[in-house]
Design a protein around this motif. Structure first.
Motif, short mmCIF file in Angstrom:
data_model
loop_
_atom_site.label_atom_id
_atom_site.label_comp_id
_atom_site.label_asym_id
_atom_site.label_seq_id
_atom_site.Cartn_x
_atom_site.Cartn_y
_atom_site.Cartn_z
N ASN A 28 71.18 -48.59 -42.77
CA ASN A 28 72.03 -49.73 -43.13
C ASN A 28 72.48 -49.64 -44.58
OD1 ASN A 28 71.67 -50.82 -40.59
ND2 ASN A 28 70.13 -52.30 -41.23
N GLU A 29 71.55 -49.33 -45.46
CA GLU A 29 71.86 -49.29 -46.89
C GLU A 29 72.76 -48.11 -47.23
OE1 GLU A 29 71.27 -50.89 -50.91
OE2 GLU A 29 71.66 -51.53 -48.86
N THR A 30 72.56 -46.98 -46.58
CA THR A 30 73.42 -45.81 -46.79
C THR A 30 74.86 -46.13 -46.42
OG1 THR A 30 71.61 -44.24 -46.41
CG2 THR A 30 73.84 -43.42 -46.08
N LEU A 31 75.04 -46.77 -45.28
CA LEU A 31 76.39 -47.09 -44.81
C LEU A 31 77.02 -48.20 -45.63
CD1 LEU A 31 75.73 -46.92 -40.95
CD2 LEU A 31 76.81 -45.18 -42.38
N ARG A 32 76.19 -49.13 -46.11
CA ARG A 32 76.73 -50.20 -46.97
C ARG A 32 77.20 -49.65 -48.31
NH1 ARG A 32 75.86 -52.73 -51.42
NH2 ARG A 32 73.98 -51.50 -51.82
N LEU A 33 76.38 -48.83 -48.95
CA LEU A 33 76.69 -48.34 -50.29
C LEU A 33 77.68 -47.18 -50.26
CD1 LEU A 33 76.19 -48.40 -53.32
CD2 LEU A 33 74.08 -47.08 -52.97
N GLY A 34 77.58 -46.33 -49.23
CA GLY A 34 78.44 -45.15 -49.18
C GLY A 34 79.80 -45.39 -48.55
N ASN A 35 79.86 -46.32 -47.61
CA ASN A 35 81.13 -46.71 -47.00
C ASN A 35 81.96 -45.52 -46.50
OD1 ASN A 35 81.41 -49.77 -47.38
ND2 ASN A 35 80.80 -49.08 -49.41
N VAL A 36 81.46 -44.89 -45.43
CA VAL A 36 82.16 -43.75 -44.85
C VAL A 36 83.59 -44.15 -44.46
CG1 VAL A 36 82.14 -42.07 -42.97
CG2 VAL A 36 79.98 -42.79 -44.01
N VAL A 37 83.74 -45.30 -43.82
CA VAL A 37 85.07 -45.85 -43.51
C VAL A 37 85.31 -47.01 -44.48
CG1 VAL A 37 86.52 -46.95 -41.77
CG2 VAL A 37 84.86 -45.19 -41.08
N ARG A 38 86.24 -46.82 -45.39
CA ARG A 38 86.39 -47.77 -46.49
C ARG A 38 87.37 -48.90 -46.16
NH1 ARG A 38 83.57 -45.68 -50.35
NH2 ARG A 38 84.27 -47.15 -51.93
#
Length: 482
Positions: A348-358
């Motif tokens: 969850n945190e990786t996807l929140r902070l990294g935002n693969v789809v912005r």
């Protein structure tokens, strides 16, 4: 007077007329509607170059920061060739996604359709999108995840990790791409990793992907032109595979695995044309390979900044591995996956902070009124998911990698308006559960067998697709933790 001066003299009235037309059109629109604040920039080009300027993926970039500070979380601009409303507002973003096909419609730039194909799920709308999405959902069903995909995800993880030599340096981004490509190629077309045809397809696909994320300039020598050529080669490969399968079907020589992959299922159970099948296969390779591999690379990057997170993650997976030893079972199963609660927090945190789809591309089908603002029919709308995920009014210290902000594995359900890494509404990513499964299985074996650190300074950038400029070079040390 030179030829160029004569040409300029001839074109000048037309250019001035166009400028005057756009100025008058803006004034007419502004008088009729209560538009959000903002500036439109130059005709045609607008502010697109500034919007797409590369920036750190753990930020929203200078353009967004400046515009939100000046105009608020909903503002107007001129992007991708037309008048646009940009939204960093979680309520409007959810409103847009949940009203797909009613008030809003997917509207990606034509260049995306040109390279992914007109039948790609990314650009399709309406009934045909629903048909293609239903096929994808069936392919990635819960039953398939619990049996075949979890088993094969583990097998392909080990194929990659077992090749890592102690104290070696390599690109973690490339290794993650190798894992996700091999897994998708196996399930879409029953291609085995390491075989000549798989490696050939992978090389063409790398060239293709570089073009997808490049400027759509179709001139000799450009990445876009090379990608179009690779697209043609990939489609010929898939079509050749389809021809061989049709011949086997006629001769009753089908192999069991041909029935088990996506290509075989689609050929037998749908009425899709050859062109539609080709674009479907290509788009699933794109969606299933690229986004998942970037997410895994981001997890590797973020975790090495947080020793406490690695420690807790490792403890969770050591407990699972010891339980497997005691029971005498081989391989991870669905029950093991459901025990990975802190792992889900890391994801969850990786996807929140990294935002693969912005951000997402939409346009209005009707005049829309929201929070006192009007969005005219035909305008583009960009719900910027990253701007919500990185907003300090929604997440404390948003630039910090902090998995503990997610108290348990189902915590995303309490943040439906705020946390949307896979989009939402009818176009919610069909592969979202597979992506999380891939990340969890890869991390399981990674933390049980290796320690790692950055070999050279690198960080994720948005181009606007997220990528590590140096490929995320890491140094690994083999270490058995059980």
């Amino acid at each position: 007077m030179s030829d160029s001066e004569l040409l300029l003299l001839f074109l000048l009235p037309s250019i001035l007329s166009l400028l005057l037309y756009f100025i008058l059109l803006r004034r007419k629109t502004a008088n009729k509607f209560n538009l959000p604040p903002g500036r439109m920039g130059l005709p045609f080009l607008g502010e697109t170059i500034a919007y797409l300027k590369p920036y750190s993926a753990t930020s929203i970039g200078e353009y967004m920061e400046r515009h939100i500070s000046r105009y608020g979380k909903i503002y107007k601009s001129n992007l991708f060739g037309g008048p646009t409303v940009v939204s960093a507002d979680p309520g409007l973003n959810k409103f847009i996604l949940q009203n797909e096909g009613k008030l809003f419609q997917c509207s990606y730039p034509k260049s995306m359709g040109g390279i992914l194909g007109k039948w790609s799920m990314l650009v399709l709308v309406g009934d045909m999108h629903r048909v293609m999405r239903n096929i994808s959902v069936n392919f990635l069903s819960h039953a398939r995840l619990k049996t075949q995909l979890i088993r094969d995800a583990e097998q392909h993880t080990l194929l990659v990790l077992d090749c890592w030599k102690d104290n070696s340096i390599f690109s973690a981004q490339d290794e993650a791409k190798k894992f996700t490509f091999n897994l998708m190629a196996k399930h879409i077309m029953s291609l085995d990793p390491g075989k000549a045809e798989t490696e050939e397809l992978k090389r063409e696909y790398i060239t293709f992907m570089k073009g997808v994320v490049s400027a759509p300039i179709n001139f000799p020598g450009t990445a876009y032109r090379r990608a179009l050529k690779s697209r043609s080669t990939i489609l010929k490969f898939i079509e050749r595979e389809m021809g061989e399968r049709k011949w086997k079907m006629k001769k009753n020589l089908e192999e069991e695995e041909d029935d088990d992959d996506l290509l075989g299922w689609v050929m037998k159970n749908t009425n899709l044309s050859t062109e539609q099948i080709l674009d479907l296969v290509l788009s699933l390779l794109f969606a299933g390979h690229e986004t998942s591999s970037v997410a895994i690379a981001l997890a590797i990057y973020f975790l090495q900044t947080s020793p406490d997170a690695i420690h807790q993650l490792r403890e969770e997976h050591i407990a699972i591995a010891r339980g497997k030893k005691q029971s005498g079972e081989d391989g991870l199963n669905w029950d093991d996956y459901k025990k990975m609660e802190f792992t889900q927090c890391v994801i969850n945190e990786t996807l929140r902070l990294g935002n693969v789809v912005r951000f997402l591309h939409r346009k209005t089908l009707k005049d829309v009124h929201y929070k006192g603002y009007d969005i005219p029919r035909g305008w583009k709308v960009l719900p910027v998911i990253a701007a919500v995920h990185l907003d300090s009014s929604h997440f404390d210290q948003p630039q910090r990698f902090h998995p503990w902000r997610w108290p348990h594995s189902n915590s995303t359900s309490t943040n439906n308006n705020l946390y949307m890494p896979f989009g939402g509404g009818p176009r919610l990513c069909a592969g979202s559960e597979l992506a999380k499964l891939e990340m969890a299985i890869f991390m399981h074996h990674l933390v049980l067998n290796y320690e790692w650190e950055l070999a050279h300074n690198d960080q994720p950038y948005a181009f606007p697709f997220v990528e590590f400029p140096k490929g995320l070079p890491i140094r690994v040390r083999h270490h058995k933790f059980i």
